[in-house]
Design a protein around this motif. Sequence first.
Motif, mmCIF file in Angstrom:
data_model
loop_
_atom_site.group_PDB
_atom_site.id
_atom_site.type_symbol
_atom_site.label_atom_id
_atom_site.label_comp_id
_atom_site.label_asym_id
_atom_site.label_seq_id
_atom_site.Cartn_x
_atom_site.Cartn_y
_atom_site.Cartn_z
ATOM 1 N N ARG A 17 0.835 -1.192 0.000
ATOM 2 C CA ARG A 17 0.000 0.000 0.000
ATOM 3 C C ARG A 17 0.877 1.253 0.000
ATOM 4 N NH1 ARG A 17 -3.098 -1.261 4.063
ATOM 5 N NH2 ARG A 17 -4.660 -2.226 2.750
ATOM 6 N N PHE A 18 0.541 2.198 -0.841
ATOM 7 C CA PHE A 18 1.181 3.499 -1.036
ATOM 8 C C PHE A 18 2.481 3.432 -1.838
ATOM 9 C CE2 PHE A 18 -1.236 4.042 3.029
ATOM 10 C CZ PHE A 18 -2.307 4.712 2.449
ATOM 11 N N ASP A 19 2.899 2.245 -2.285
ATOM 12 C CA ASP A 19 4.023 2.164 -3.225
ATOM 13 C C ASP A 19 3.588 2.768 -4.554
ATOM 14 O OD1 ASP A 19 5.714 0.840 -1.484
ATOM 15 O OD2 ASP A 19 5.375 -1.144 -2.368
ATOM 16 N N MET A 20 4.540 3.314 -5.286
ATOM 17 C CA MET A 20 4.266 3.772 -6.650
ATOM 18 C C MET A 20 4.660 2.652 -7.595
ATOM 19 S SD MET A 20 5.431 7.678 -6.216
ATOM 20 C CE MET A 20 6.656 7.243 -4.986
ATOM 21 N N ILE A 21 3.790 2.384 -8.557
ATOM 22 C CA ILE A 21 4.013 1.283 -9.481
ATOM 23 C C ILE A 21 3.851 1.758 -10.918
ATOM 24 C CG2 ILE A 21 3.296 -0.510 -7.845
ATOM 25 C CD1 ILE A 21 0.581 -0.602 -9.399
ATOM 26 N N VAL A 22 4.432 0.991 -11.822
ATOM 27 C CA VAL A 22 4.225 1.174 -13.256
ATOM 28 C C VAL A 22 3.532 -0.084 -13.749
ATOM 29 C CG1 VAL A 22 5.346 1.448 -15.502
ATOM 30 C CG2 VAL A 22 6.230 2.682 -13.500
ATOM 31 N N PHE A 23 2.510 0.107 -14.590
ATOM 32 C CA PHE A 23 1.738 -1.030 -15.097
ATOM 33 C C PHE A 23 1.255 -0.723 -16.509
ATOM 34 C CE2 PHE A 23 -0.971 1.831 -12.767
ATOM 35 C CZ PHE A 23 -2.078 2.000 -13.584
ATOM 36 N N TYR A 24 0.887 -1.788 -17.223
ATOM 37 C CA TYR A 24 0.322 -1.619 -18.560
ATOM 38 C C TYR A 24 -1.094 -1.106 -18.416
ATOM 39 C CZ TYR A 24 4.386 -4.189 -20.103
ATOM 40 O OH TYR A 24 5.674 -4.566 -20.337
ATOM 41 N N ALA A 25 -1.390 0.002 -19.069
ATOM 42 C CA ALA A 25 -2.699 0.636 -18.956
ATOM 43 C C ALA A 25 -3.799 -0.297 -19.452
ATOM 44 C CB ALA A 25 -2.716 1.930 -19.768
ATOM 45 N N PRO A 26 -4.910 -0.357 -18.716
ATOM 46 C CA PRO A 26 -6.004 -1.230 -19.142
ATOM 47 C C PRO A 26 -6.811 -0.648 -20.298
ATOM 48 C CG PRO A 26 -6.615 -0.063 -17.155
ATOM 49 C CD PRO A 26 -5.180 0.291 -17.444
ATOM 50 N N ASP A 27 -6.631 0.651 -20.575
ATOM 51 C CA ASP A 27 -7.467 1.326 -21.557
ATOM 52 C C ASP A 27 -6.663 2.019 -22.663
ATOM 53 O OD1 ASP A 27 -6.328 3.192 -19.930
ATOM 54 O OD2 ASP A 27 -8.148 4.376 -19.653
ATOM 55 N N ALA A 28 -5.366 1.750 -22.733
ATOM 56 C CA ALA A 28 -4.514 2.388 -23.737
ATOM 57 C C ALA A 28 -3.294 1.510 -23.973
ATOM 58 C CB ALA A 28 -4.081 3.775 -23.256
ATOM 59 N N ASP A 29 -2.570 1.818 -25.032
ATOM 60 C CA ASP A 29 -1.371 1.054 -25.363
ATOM 61 C C ASP A 29 -0.145 1.780 -24.819
ATOM 62 O OD1 ASP A 29 0.115 -0.998 -26.442
ATOM 63 O OD2 ASP A 29 0.295 -0.031 -28.405
ATOM 64 N N GLU A 30 -0.088 1.930 -23.501
ATOM 65 C CA GLU A 30 1.029 2.611 -22.855
ATOM 66 C C GLU A 30 1.153 2.128 -21.416
ATOM 67 O OE1 GLU A 30 -0.192 6.894 -21.773
ATOM 68 O OE2 GLU A 30 -1.393 6.422 -23.550
ATOM 69 N N LYS A 31 2.127 2.688 -20.713
ATOM 70 C CA LYS A 31 2.326 2.347 -19.304
ATOM 71 C C LYS A 31 1.927 3.544 -18.459
ATOM 72 C CE LYS A 31 6.199 -0.567 -20.517
ATOM 73 N NZ LYS A 31 7.599 -0.411 -20.879
ATOM 74 N N TYR A 32 1.296 3.259 -17.309
ATOM 75 C CA TYR A 32 0.916 4.302 -16.356
ATOM 76 C C TYR A 32 1.754 4.153 -15.099
ATOM 77 C CZ TYR A 32 -3.533 5.225 -18.863
ATOM 78 O OH TYR A 32 -4.493 5.554 -19.769
ATOM 79 N N ILE A 33 1.960 5.282 -14.423
ATOM 80 C CA ILE A 33 2.555 5.270 -13.087
ATOM 81 C C ILE A 33 1.505 5.819 -12.135
ATOM 82 C CG2 ILE A 33 3.683 7.483 -13.563
ATOM 83 C CD1 ILE A 33 5.775 6.777 -11.431
ATOM 84 N N LYS A 34 1.238 5.085 -11.064
ATOM 85 C CA LYS A 34 0.239 5.486 -10.062
ATOM 86 C C LYS A 34 0.688 4.976 -8.698
ATOM 87 C CE LYS A 34 -2.647 6.809 -13.342
ATOM 88 N NZ LYS A 34 -2.561 8.134 -13.818
ATOM 89 N N ARG A 35 -0.069 5.365 -7.673
ATOM 90 C CA ARG A 35 0.207 4.936 -6.308
ATOM 91 C C ARG A 35 -0.810 3.867 -5.916
ATOM 92 N NH1 ARG A 35 3.353 7.429 -2.431
ATOM 93 N NH2 ARG A 35 3.500 9.325 -3.691
ATOM 94 N N VAL A 36 -0.333 2.784 -5.302
ATOM 95 C CA VAL A 36 -1.227 1.715 -4.834
ATOM 96 C C VAL A 36 -1.976 2.230 -3.611
ATOM 97 C CG1 VAL A 36 -1.371 -0.613 -3.860
ATOM 98 C CG2 VAL A 36 0.292 -0.120 -5.670
ATOM 99 N N ILE A 37 -3.296 2.239 -3.707
ATOM 100 C CA ILE A 37 -4.138 2.658 -2.592
ATOM 101 C C ILE A 37 -4.805 1.438 -1.963
ATOM 102 C CG2 ILE A 37 -6.151 4.046 -1.927
ATOM 103 C CD1 ILE A 37 -3.655 5.706 -2.746
ATOM 104 N N GLY A 38 -5.306 0.526 -2.792
ATOM 105 C CA GLY A 38 -6.008 -0.636 -2.274
ATOM 106 C C GLY A 38 -5.394 -1.948 -2.715
ATOM 107 N N LEU A 39 -5.245 -2.853 -1.757
ATOM 108 C CA LEU A 39 -4.763 -4.214 -2.010
ATOM 109 C C LEU A 39 -5.968 -5.152 -2.076
ATOM 110 C CD1 LEU A 39 -1.824 -4.135 0.552
ATOM 111 C CD2 LEU A 39 -1.667 -3.874 -1.933
#
Length: 182
Positions: free
Chosen positions: A61-83
């Motif tokens: 929780r609260f780590d910043m992650i990079v993941f493949y976007a579910p709605d686009a052909d790119e990678k997003y960076i966001k903060r984990v809020i919920g496990l």
Amino acid sequence: MKNDRKREVYSWSKSILFAVMIVFICQQFLFTPITVKGKSMEPTYENDDRIVVTKVGKPERFDMIVFYAPDADEKYIKRVIGLPGDRIEMNDDVLYINGKNYSEPYLKTKKAGIPPGEKLTENFTLKGLHGIDKVPAGHLFVMGDNRRNSWDGRRFGFIPEQSLVGKVEFRIYPLNEMGVPK
């Protein structure tokens, strides 16, 4: 003399090939450099910041992650809020996870910049957003730090853990901000 040159060229070639293989293996399985695109993590990360992402371990929780976007052909960076299994709610700019309120010190700068009486993050519950009250097994709920300008889990839903590229470990550019994320 000619044999010595051949041996030296061969030796250098082996060393360079070995180094390239090590870099390839590390990038595929251990860590990879990523360039931040967009404003969704401001002020923590700005557009065109360079970061290193580790591919080892599970995000917390609260780590910043990079993941493949579910709605686009790119990678997003966001903060984990919920496990998985977490109930998430936002009420009057206070984050509640499983009924317990959490401070979000990384939002301090953004909160200071909004007019009095306005909220940085709109009120929501997972049930209201996505029709279920808990983060599903094998998924994460993520949000950007720039809550008013972030396309995140509030819009596109939960992130499958398989779409993870990795966890942000280190900023390498700009040089004056090099270091471990906060």
